[in-house]
Design a protein around this motif. Sequence first.
Motif, PDB file in Angstrom:
ATOM      1  N   ARG A 181       1.013   4.199  -2.852  1.00 31.45           N
ATOM      2  CA  ARG A 181       0.794   5.619  -2.557  1.00 31.45           C
ATOM      3  C   ARG A 181       1.964   6.483  -3.000  1.00 31.45           C
ATOM      4  O   ARG A 181       1.774   7.546  -3.600  1.00 31.45           O
ATOM      5  CB  ARG A 181       0.523   5.805  -1.072  1.00 31.45           C
ATOM      6  N   LYS A 188       0.831  -1.203   0.000  1.00 35.84           N
ATOM      7  CA  LYS A 188       0.000   0.000   0.000  1.00 35.84           C
ATOM      8  C   LYS A 188       0.871   1.260   0.000  1.00 35.84           C
ATOM      9  O   LYS A 188       0.557   2.243  -0.673  1.00 35.84           O
ATOM     10  CB  LYS A 188      -0.926  -0.003   1.211  1.00 35.84           C
ATOM     11  N   SER A 219       3.104   1.717  -9.900  1.00 34.55           N
ATOM     12  CA  SER A 219       1.873   2.161  -9.258  1.00 34.55           C
ATOM     13  C   SER A 219       0.736   1.182  -9.544  1.00 34.55           C
ATOM     14  O   SER A 219       0.004   0.775  -8.631  1.00 34.55           O
ATOM     15  CB  SER A 219       1.504   3.561  -9.757  1.00 34.55           C
TER      16      SER A 219
END
Length: 121
Positions: free
Chosen positions: A6, A2, A108
């Motif tokens: 980000r 995560k 990403s």
Amino acid sequence: MKLTYRITTVIFLVIIFLTAITDITRMEFVAKPVKHLGYPDYLPIMIGSGKLIGIIILSMPKYTRFKEWAYAGFTVLFVSAATSHAIVGDPIGNVLAPLFLEAVLLVSYISMVKTLSMDKR
């Protein structure tokens, strides 16, 4: 995963936001290569507008199918840019720059997919 998602997404969005502004305002260092590549003068405005839409979609907090489309749209943009520079014989740096952005985008995307699959467990 995560955190990777980000960080790479924020880095990507900041870079793309800055390039979207330079595209929309058709700054000289944007207009000159566009002409060199043989594209019409209005193309940067269209690309910059598309980048802003993609930024909004990728900034949305929840996963939507639109995010998949935004990732795909940016991929087409970067592969097309690299191909255009390669075809006209530009220096390797001009070819690799959009591919670098594609690599950040890919990290990403992959981290987003892995984060989503971990959240479903």
